[in-house]
Motif scaffolding. Structure first.
Motif, PDB file in Angstrom:
ATOM      1  N   GLY A   1      19.180  10.279   4.812  1.00  0.00           N
ATOM      2  CA  GLY A   1      18.449   9.278   4.053  1.00  0.00           C
ATOM      3  C   GLY A   1      17.579   9.762   2.925  1.00  0.00           C
ATOM      4  O   GLY A   1      17.361  10.945   2.704  1.00  0.00           O
ATOM      5  N   ASP A   2      17.093   8.750   2.185  1.00  0.00           N
ATOM      6  CA  ASP A   2      16.188   8.921   1.051  1.00  0.00           C
ATOM      7  C   ASP A   2      16.808   9.737  -0.079  1.00  0.00           C
ATOM      8  O   ASP A   2      16.275  10.768  -0.503  1.00  0.00           O
ATOM      9  N   LEU A   3      17.941   9.226  -0.575  1.00  0.00           N
ATOM     10  CA  LEU A   3      18.547   9.787  -1.779  1.00  0.00           C
ATOM     11  C   LEU A   3      18.086   8.991  -3.002  1.00  0.00           C
ATOM     12  O   LEU A   3      17.483   9.530  -3.911  1.00  0.00           O
ATOM     13  N   SER A   4      18.394   7.668  -3.004  1.00  0.00           N
ATOM     14  CA  SER A   4      17.990   6.847  -4.144  1.00  0.00           C
ATOM     15  C   SER A   4      18.183   5.372  -3.826  1.00  0.00           C
ATOM     16  O   SER A   4      19.108   5.008  -3.104  1.00  0.00           O
ATOM     17  N   ASP A   5      17.313   4.534  -4.390  1.00  0.00           N
ATOM     18  CA  ASP A   5      17.508   3.089  -4.246  1.00  0.00           C
ATOM     19  C   ASP A   5      18.287   2.516  -5.422  1.00  0.00           C
ATOM     20  O   ASP A   5      18.580   1.328  -5.460  1.00  0.00           O
ATOM     21  N   HIS A   6      18.661   3.370  -6.395  1.00  0.00           N
ATOM     22  CA  HIS A   6      19.478   2.941  -7.528  1.00  0.00           C
ATOM     23  C   HIS A   6      20.948   3.180  -7.190  1.00  0.00           C
ATOM     24  O   HIS A   6      21.344   4.329  -6.975  1.00  0.00           O
ATOM     25  N   PRO A   7      21.782   2.144  -7.136  1.00  0.00           N
ATOM     26  CA  PRO A   7      23.178   2.325  -6.739  1.00  0.00           C
ATOM     27  C   PRO A   7      23.939   3.370  -7.566  1.00  0.00           C
ATOM     28  O   PRO A   7      24.720   4.143  -7.000  1.00  0.00           O
ATOM     29  N   ASP A   8      23.701   3.422  -8.862  1.00  0.00           N
ATOM     30  CA  ASP A   8      24.421   4.388  -9.688  1.00  0.00           C
ATOM     31  C   ASP A   8      24.031   5.824  -9.352  1.00  0.00           C
ATOM     32  O   ASP A   8      24.884   6.720  -9.306  1.00  0.00           O
TER      33      ASP A   8
ATOM     34  N   PRO B   1      21.199   5.555   5.618  1.00  0.00           N
ATOM     35  CA  PRO B   1      20.176   5.207   4.625  1.00  0.00           C
ATOM     36  C   PRO B   1      18.770   5.300   5.193  1.00  0.00           C
ATOM     37  O   PRO B   1      18.524   4.974   6.350  1.00  0.00           O
ATOM     38  N   GLY B   2      17.852   5.758   4.365  1.00  0.00           N
ATOM     39  CA  GLY B   2      16.449   5.800   4.725  1.00  0.00           C
ATOM     40  C   GLY B   2      15.701   4.648   4.078  1.00  0.00           C
ATOM     41  O   GLY B   2      16.288   3.827   3.366  1.00  0.00           O
ATOM     42  N   ASN B   3      14.404   4.591   4.292  1.00  0.00           N
ATOM     43  CA  ASN B   3      13.635   3.468   3.744  1.00  0.00           C
ATOM     44  C   ASN B   3      13.667   3.435   2.225  1.00  0.00           C
ATOM     45  O   ASN B   3      13.738   2.365   1.609  1.00  0.00           O
ATOM     46  N   HIS B   4      13.684   4.594   1.569  1.00  0.00           N
ATOM     47  CA  HIS B   4      13.701   4.602   0.106  1.00  0.00           C
ATOM     48  C   HIS B   4      15.033   4.101  -0.456  1.00  0.00           C
ATOM     49  O   HIS B   4      15.067   3.490  -1.523  1.00  0.00           O
ATOM     50  N   ASP B   5      16.115   4.343   0.263  1.00  0.00           N
ATOM     51  CA  ASP B   5      17.425   3.847  -0.189  1.00  0.00           C
ATOM     52  C   ASP B   5      17.489   2.329  -0.141  1.00  0.00           C
ATOM     53  O   ASP B   5      18.300   1.716  -0.826  1.00  0.00           O
TER      54      ASP B   5
END
Length: 202
Positions: free
Chosen positions: A100-107, A127-131
């Protein structure tokens, strides 16, 4: 099943918001425990969980790498990952478990996952909370659960495991990956806070 036993199971599962069934006498302890742990979903375990089995060449070793909180929204972090990925080894099936916590932007998330799938033989992602952050630009009707569904769909499209368990079997190794989406709230932590100087009062 008695009421006091049901209350104890409810408390153990932090399920104070889940109603206790009216027909307690028809429930076993295991059934009631599962009911509370799944938020009152009585159908949570009616279907067996599918396990995807992967069989690399039998002489291969399985090597598992982990990655968490990379926050590739930041260009420097994405660049670091690009340079820091371990080199491939001969006769090795490389797995990346990303918790988790890679990005909340799909691109950005897609780009990061593609970077990982290009290097590793198998990628599993929870997915983490930031995703699952929802920004105002995404609209007031979008929720984090919608984002979770969209993220899992993106993983499916990119060949990343994010739903069912994955078992990787060779003659030398047998590895089971179980993606687990769980939630946390600070009120669930009943242990006293540790002190900065290391003295926890014990």
């Amino acid at each position: 099943m008695k009421m006091d036993e049901a209350l104890e199971l409810q408390a153990d599962a932090y399920a104070d918001d889940v109603p206790i069934p009216t027909n307690l006498q028809e429930w076993s302890k295991a059934q009631l425990k599962t009911y509370f742990e799944n938020g009152g979903n009585t159908n949570a375990h009616t279907q067996p969980t599918e396990v995807n089995t992967v069989r690399p060449p039998q002489e291969y070793r399985v090597r598992v790498h982990t990655l968490s909180d990379a926050h590739t929204d930041y260009a420097a972090n994405l660049e670091w990952i690009t340079k820091a990925l371990p080199p491939a080894r001969r006769k090795t099936y490389d797995v990346c478990v990303c918790s988790g916590d890679l990005s909340d932007h799909p691109d950005v998330l897609r780009r990061t996952l593609r970077l990982l799938t290009a290097r590793f033989d198998c990628v599993a992602f929870v997915p983490g909370n930031h995703d699952l952050w929802v920004r105002s630009a995404e609209g007031s009707s979008t929720t984090s659960l919608d984002k979770l569904d969209a993220t899992r769909a993106l993983c499916d499209a990119e060949g990343v495991h994010s739903r069912a368990p994955v078992r990787i079997v060779t003659a030398r190794d047998d590895v089971l990956l179980v993606p687990l989406q769980s939630w946390y709230h600070s009120s669930w932590d009943r242990e006293p806070a540790r002190q900065p100087d290391g003295d926890d009062g014990g």
